[in-house]
Design a protein around this motif. Sequence first.
Motif, PDB file in Angstrom:
ATOM      1  N   ILE A  30       0.851  -1.194   0.072  1.00 58.96           N
ATOM      2  CA  ILE A  30      -0.008  -0.116  -0.025  1.00 58.96           C
ATOM      3  C   ILE A  30       0.699   1.292   0.060  1.00 58.96           C
ATOM      4  N   ASP A  31       2.080   1.177  -0.643  1.00 60.87           N
ATOM      5  CA  ASP A  31       2.971   2.400  -0.939  1.00 60.87           C
ATOM      6  C   ASP A  31       2.076   3.503  -1.465  1.00 60.87           C
ATOM      7  N   ASP A  32       2.440   4.643  -0.931  1.00 67.31           N
ATOM      8  CA  ASP A  32       1.933   6.135  -1.563  1.00 67.31           C
ATOM      9  C   ASP A  32       0.543   6.353  -1.094  1.00 67.31           C
ATOM     10  N   THR A  33      -0.053   5.504  -0.045  1.00 70.70           N
ATOM     11  CA  THR A  33      -1.208   5.780   0.549  1.00 70.70           C
ATOM     12  C   THR A  33      -1.096   7.016   1.264  1.00 70.70           C
ATOM     13  N   GLU A  34      -2.143   7.762   1.257  1.00 66.85           N
ATOM     14  CA  GLU A  34      -1.965   9.141   2.066  1.00 66.85           C
ATOM     15  C   GLU A  34      -3.529   9.454   2.581  1.00 66.85           C
ATOM     16  N   ILE A  35      -3.383  10.180   3.659  1.00 68.21           N
ATOM     17  CA  ILE A  35      -4.663  10.158   4.704  1.00 68.21           C
ATOM     18  C   ILE A  35      -4.311  11.663   5.435  1.00 68.21           C
ATOM     19  N   GLU A  36      -5.316  12.449   5.545  1.00 66.17           N
ATOM     20  CA  GLU A  36      -5.107  13.617   6.016  1.00 66.17           C
ATOM     21  C   GLU A  36      -5.928  13.841   7.472  1.00 66.17           C
ATOM     22  N   LEU A  45       2.122   6.554   3.581  1.00 65.90           N
ATOM     23  CA  LEU A  45       2.764   5.557   3.986  1.00 65.90           C
ATOM     24  C   LEU A  45       3.696   5.142   2.759  1.00 65.90           C
ATOM     25  N   THR A  46       4.861   4.738   3.119  1.00 72.67           N
ATOM     26  CA  THR A  46       5.938   4.071   2.124  1.00 72.67           C
ATOM     27  C   THR A  46       6.628   2.712   2.472  1.00 72.67           C
ATOM     28  N   ASP A  47       7.044   2.276   1.703  1.00 74.39           N
ATOM     29  CA  ASP A  47       7.872   0.940   1.879  1.00 74.39           C
ATOM     30  C   ASP A  47       6.907  -0.133   2.881  1.00 74.39           C
ATOM     31  N   THR A  48       5.589  -0.021   2.239  1.00 76.02           N
ATOM     32  CA  THR A  48       4.792  -1.064   2.913  1.00 76.02           C
ATOM     33  C   THR A  48       4.547  -2.453   2.787  1.00 76.02           C
ATOM     34  N   LEU A  49       4.169  -3.301   3.641  1.00 77.50           N
ATOM     35  CA  LEU A  49       3.870  -4.570   2.910  1.00 77.50           C
ATOM     36  C   LEU A  49       2.975  -5.179   3.761  1.00 77.50           C
ATOM     37  N   ILE A  50       2.034  -5.842   3.530  1.00 82.52           N
ATOM     38  CA  ILE A  50       1.014  -6.564   4.577  1.00 82.52           C
ATOM     39  C   ILE A  50       1.349  -8.035   4.239  1.00 82.52           C
ATOM     40  N   SER A  51       1.854  -8.868   5.418  1.00 84.14           N
ATOM     41  CA  SER A  51       2.247 -10.073   5.039  1.00 84.14           C
ATOM     42  C   SER A  51       1.798 -10.841   6.365  1.00 84.14           C
ATOM     43  N   THR A  52       2.314 -12.052   6.318  1.00 79.28           N
ATOM     44  CA  THR A  52       1.851 -13.085   7.582  1.00 79.28           C
ATOM     45  C   THR A  52       3.248 -13.475   7.961  1.00 79.28           C
ATOM     46  N   LYS A  62       7.042   2.418   6.599  1.00 79.87           N
ATOM     47  CA  LYS A  62       7.375   3.943   6.882  1.00 79.87           C
ATOM     48  C   LYS A  62       6.384   4.807   6.704  1.00 79.87           C
ATOM     49  N   SER A  63       6.307   5.738   7.654  1.00 82.27           N
ATOM     50  CA  SER A  63       5.355   6.752   7.489  1.00 82.27           C
ATOM     51  C   SER A  63       5.887   8.132   7.596  1.00 82.27           C
ATOM     52  N   ASN A  64       5.432   8.975   6.749  1.00 82.11           N
ATOM     53  CA  ASN A  64       6.092  10.415   6.595  1.00 82.11           C
ATOM     54  C   ASN A  64       4.786  11.360   7.056  1.00 82.11           C
ATOM     55  N   VAL A  65       4.983  12.022   8.020  1.00 80.13           N
ATOM     56  CA  VAL A  65       3.789  13.053   8.382  1.00 80.13           C
ATOM     57  C   VAL A  65       4.265  14.346   8.172  1.00 80.13           C
ATOM     58  N   ASN A  66       3.758  15.044   7.112  1.00 78.80           N
ATOM     59  CA  ASN A  66       3.855  16.297   6.826  1.00 78.80           C
ATOM     60  C   ASN A  66       2.941  17.367   7.615  1.00 78.80           C
ATOM     61  N   ILE A  67       3.429  18.142   8.430  1.00 70.31           N
ATOM     62  CA  ILE A  67       2.733  18.836   9.219  1.00 70.31           C
ATOM     63  C   ILE A  67       2.398  20.302   8.809  1.00 70.31           C
ATOM     64  N   THR A  68       1.111  20.486   8.637  1.00 70.70           N
ATOM     65  CA  THR A  68       0.778  21.913   7.620  1.00 70.70           C
ATOM     66  C   THR A  68       0.198  22.877   8.788  1.00 70.70           C
ATOM     67  N   ILE A  90       7.524  14.547  10.487  1.00 69.78           N
ATOM     68  CA  ILE A  90       7.918  13.291  11.545  1.00 69.78           C
ATOM     69  C   ILE A  90       7.954  12.172  10.424  1.00 69.78           C
ATOM     70  N   ASP A  91       9.000  11.273  10.736  1.00 71.37           N
ATOM     71  CA  ASP A  91       9.233  10.195   9.845  1.00 71.37           C
ATOM     72  C   ASP A  91       9.273   9.178  10.804  1.00 71.37           C
ATOM     73  N   PHE A  92       9.088   7.800  10.638  1.00 73.43           N
ATOM     74  CA  PHE A  92       9.147   6.633  11.294  1.00 73.43           C
ATOM     75  C   PHE A  92       8.776   5.160  10.678  1.00 73.43           C
ATOM     76  N   ASN A  93       9.392   4.293  11.285  1.00 76.08           N
ATOM     77  CA  ASN A  93       9.107   2.984  10.766  1.00 76.08           C
ATOM     78  C   ASN A  93       7.943   2.500  11.793  1.00 76.08           C
ATOM     79  N   PHE A  94       7.023   1.587  11.295  1.00 78.62           N
ATOM     80  CA  PHE A  94       5.970   0.847  12.069  1.00 78.62           C
ATOM     81  C   PHE A  94       5.891  -0.417  11.628  1.00 78.62           C
ATOM     82  N   SER A  95       5.323  -1.214  12.578  1.00 77.24           N
ATOM     83  CA  SER A  95       4.562  -2.564  12.391  1.00 77.24           C
ATOM     84  C   SER A  95       3.352  -2.427  13.095  1.00 77.24           C
ATOM     85  N   TYR A  96       2.575  -3.053  12.541  1.00 77.49           N
ATOM     86  CA  TYR A  96       1.062  -3.291  13.066  1.00 77.49           C
ATOM     87  C   TYR A  96       0.345  -4.550  12.910  1.00 77.49           C
ATOM     88  N   GLY A  97       0.271  -5.212  14.036  1.00 74.11           N
ATOM     89  CA  GLY A  97      -0.326  -6.888  14.013  1.00 74.11           C
ATOM     90  C   GLY A  97      -1.642  -6.389  14.058  1.00 74.11           C
TER      91      GLY A  97
END
Length: 151
Positions: A30-36, A45-52, A62-68, A90-97
């Motif tokens: 789901i690379d290049d997904t954006e939400i405001e 969201l970048t470098d994303t992968l949904i896997s088992t 990875k997430s990039n938060v551009n603060i407006t 703000i940039d960070f790596n994440f893992s969601y279960g």
Amino acid sequence: LNINANKIKNNRNFINLFLKSKIQDGQIDIDDTEIEWKDNSIIKLTDTLISTKDGKLFLDGKSNVNITDYNNIYKFLLTPKSYRKQIKTIDFNFSYGFDDKVIILNDIMIDGKYDKKVNKKLNNIYFRGSDMKNKIFFKNMTNDLLKAYSG
């Protein structure tokens, strides 16, 4: 599959979702997904992968938060004025279960800089499903990170 939405049901804080997904080699990307978020920031969201892993479903990326509008974010968080530094990204790596509803954040960078104090605090934080919905928990945790960042 691309999905555009200007509202998300039962969530008034997130708007203007652009979900971009593709299936490649049996995995979902789901690379290049954006939400405001509340007209205050854009999360990409970048470098994303949904896997088992071990039979459980995970989203890593990875997430990039551009603060407006950082002032509105500080008002929402009720951040004390002494901790209100201007922040642009703000940039960070994440893992969601998905199964356990747990998110782990790491390697946070604020305005392109790695801050040891912020990352030390962040390494001890795991969001569980109920924590993510608890506004007081989220505000307190975020303000603790801002306190560490502001010195």
